[in-house]
Structures are given as C-alpha cells and as structure tokens.
Enzyme design. Structure first.
Site, PDB file in Angstrom:
ATOM      1  CG  HIS A 122      -2.027  -1.094   0.837  1.00  0.00           C
ATOM      2  ND1 HIS A 122      -2.334  -2.294   1.168  1.00  0.00           N
ATOM      3  CD2 HIS A 122      -3.461  -0.641   0.270  1.00  0.00           C
ATOM      4  CE1 HIS A 122      -3.564  -2.570   0.768  1.00  0.00           C
ATOM      5  NE2 HIS A 122      -4.014  -1.540  -0.067  1.00  0.00           N
ATOM      6  CG  HIS A 180       7.401 -11.218   6.766  1.00  0.00           C
ATOM      7  ND1 HIS A 180       6.538 -10.228   7.416  1.00  0.00           N
ATOM      8  CD2 HIS A 180       8.554 -10.835   6.710  1.00  0.00           C
ATOM      9  CE1 HIS A 180       7.586  -9.418   7.997  1.00  0.00           C
ATOM     10  NE2 HIS A 180       8.589  -9.775   7.639  1.00  0.00           N
ATOM     11  CD  GLU A 210       7.645  -9.287  11.301  1.00  0.00           C
ATOM     12  OE1 GLU A 210       7.062  -8.185  10.956  1.00  0.00           O
ATOM     13  OE2 GLU A 210       8.909  -9.579  11.104  1.00  0.00           O
ATOM     14  CG  HIS A 242      12.060 -12.770   7.936  1.00  0.00           C
ATOM     15  ND1 HIS A 242      12.379 -12.371   9.360  1.00  0.00           N
ATOM     16  CD2 HIS A 242      11.694 -11.531   7.375  1.00  0.00           C
ATOM     17  CE1 HIS A 242      11.984 -11.089   9.552  1.00  0.00           C
ATOM     18  NE2 HIS A 242      11.320 -10.668   8.339  1.00  0.00           N
TER      19      HIS A 242
HETATM   20 CO    CO Z   1      10.215  -8.778   8.123  1.00  0.00          CO
END
Ligand code: CO
Length: 295
Positions: A122, A180, A210, A242
């Site tokens: 966005h 993620h 997350e 990650h």
């Molecule tokens: Co990240």
C-alpha cells in the site's frame, strides 16, 4: 464598445479554457510516441544467494512480454541502507520511476512482487501513482497485484504450494509453511491460505512470523496431531534472513528450535517462492493482466 466586446470575448475564452480537460489544452505540446515499460518492485534481500529468485522472475517476465524494458526497485529502507554500505545502490520505486520518466516512458506497469497486499504494497501504491500524469512525464502508471489478491489467487497459491513440497516427503509427515505475516489487515490472507491448504492436504500447515497464526498455534496443532517429523519451508519470496534465522536458525527462538524441543524432527527446505515457476507464473499473469490495458 469595441473594447467591451473584446473583454467579453476574453472572459468567455477564459471560461471555456477552464472547462476543457488539461490534456486538450496541452495537446500540441506532447507528441511523444507511446513507450511502455515494466518496473518490478520487490521487498529486497541482503542474502546474495537469494538473487537467483530475482533473476528467475526477470527471465520469466522478459519471456512473457518480449521487448519491453524491465527495471527493478525495492521497498525495504533497511535493506537499501545495508546494501549501500556494501557499495550496491538499490533504487526505490520512486527513484526508478523518476529515471523512467527521464527516459521518456509514457506507460508503465509497476508489478508488485510482494506476497500479500499489506503495508509495503500500500505504501508503494500511494507513491507510484504520484508519477502518473505529470506534465511531460509518464502518462499512465498501473500496478499489478501481489501474489495473493483475489480468492482465485489464494486457491492457486495453495495448489502451487502442494506441488512444490519435496517429493520424498511421506503423506503422514507434516509440512509447515512459514510466512512473513503482517500487522496490516491483509494478514487475513494467511488465514485464507491456511484454510485452502487444509482442504488440499490436512497435514499441511501455514503460520506467520509476524502475524496470526503464530508458532504457538502451529506448535499446538502439530502436538495435537502427534507429528514426529515435519518439513519446514518458507512461504516468502526469497529464502533470506527470516528463513535462515527466524525459521531455521540455531537460536532458541527459531521455529525449528521450538518444534525440535517438542520432539518434532524438522526437515528444512531453504527455497523462496520466487524460485519456483509455479509462483512466478502467478506474478507474471498479474503483470500481463495490467499490461493488457495499454493496448
Ligand atoms: Co520482516
């Protein structure tokens, strides 16, 4: 009398010009030929091995839309900074569009290589649209959807995941995809995808680093179902930091360490979605769908 008529005429002309669309007023000023281009937008990565993913995407894009120039840009400020310290300059979408504007591109498709339309997507959307319609600039900027946008995309992504699970995995063994996740409302895409996956294979789970469902939820599900062995795979475009650390690293907080502490043996797969043609095809289809508007 004559001056009065002249003034009246001038006022009338001013009014008419106000009513005319700006494109008509400047019509004689912009006779540039249509020049179409593609700007790919990735989150970015500091892991050099992950570059394979980006090369693969570029090749597929060029094969699908031959002859159209392809530019790259990245949305992660942290990654841009880190790479700058190593002497590598990565462009933001705004920098890349400014360059394309200077090179006289008139029609640009900005293709998001994000996984879901979250915060990164966005903020990019907001910025790139500012580059459309500037005088002597790019006339039209269209943005292609990220990997998951429509319900059909989510179904297609679920099917792609099932296809890329290593062949040696036995049906009774579990598979945990590690996404993620995001604090943005778009995190619902992960729940939707998990639902589709469960319908295709009830031993396949999807969690997010997350977002929901997190490692605690996944751990509880796996224990309830008494899995002894699971495949741990990233559901991120690149198997970067990650995947290597938060998913599969030696630290006690990695998903691998947490699950192995519970007696669940983990087989780690270090391949990002962008390395598999199944996912690249979805991004490229989204790019082509946006590009069709320029015909
Ligand atoms: Co990240």
């Amino acid at each position: 009398m004559q001056t009065k008529t002249a003034i009246k005429l001038l006022v009338l002309l001013a009014l008419v010009s106000l009513l005319l669309p700006p494109s008509l007023l400047y019509a004689h000023g912009d006779k540039r030929p249509m020049k179409k281009g593609i700007l790919l937008v990735a989150f970015g990565t500091t892991v050099p091995e992950a570059q394979i993913s980006f090369d693969n995407i570029e090749q597929s894009v060029k094969k699908s839309l031959p002859g159209v120039p392809v530019y790259w840009s990245y949305t992660s400020r942290i990654i841009i900074k880190k790479m700058a310290k190593e002497g590598k300059h990565l462009a933001t979408p705004a920098e890349a569009l400014a360059k394309m504007m200077r090179e006289n591109f008139t029609h640009v498709v900005v293709q998001s290589l994000h996984t879901a339309p979250g915060a990164e997507f966005h903020s990019m959307l907001k910025n790139v649209h500012k580059f459309a319609g500037m005088d002597k600039g790019i006339k039209k900027v269209l943005v292609g959807y990220p990997l998951m946008a429509t319900s059909e995309d989510v179904q297609r992504v679920a099917e792609a995941i099932i296809k890329v699970i290593p062949k040696e995995r036995k049906k009774k063994e579990g598979v945990v995809l590690v996404g993620h996740g995001t604090h943005h409302p778009a995190n619902v895409y992960y729940a939707a995808l998990a639902y589709h996956l469960q319908r295709l294979d009830s031993n396949v789970f999807l969690g997010a680093l997350e977002g929901w469902p997190g490692i605690d939820d996944i751990k509880a599900d796996l224990k309830k179902r008494r899995f002894k062995r699971v495949y741990l795979m990233p559901f991120m475009s690149v198997a970067g930091d990650h995947a290597r650390n938060d998913m599969a690293g030696p630290g006690e907080n990695s998903w691998k360490s947490i699950l192995e502490k519970e007696g669940i043996n983990c087989v780690v797969v270090l391949k990002g979605t962008a390395e598999f043609q199944e996912f690249v095809d979805i991004w490229v289809d989204h790019l082509r769908a946006a590009f069709e508007h320029f015909r």
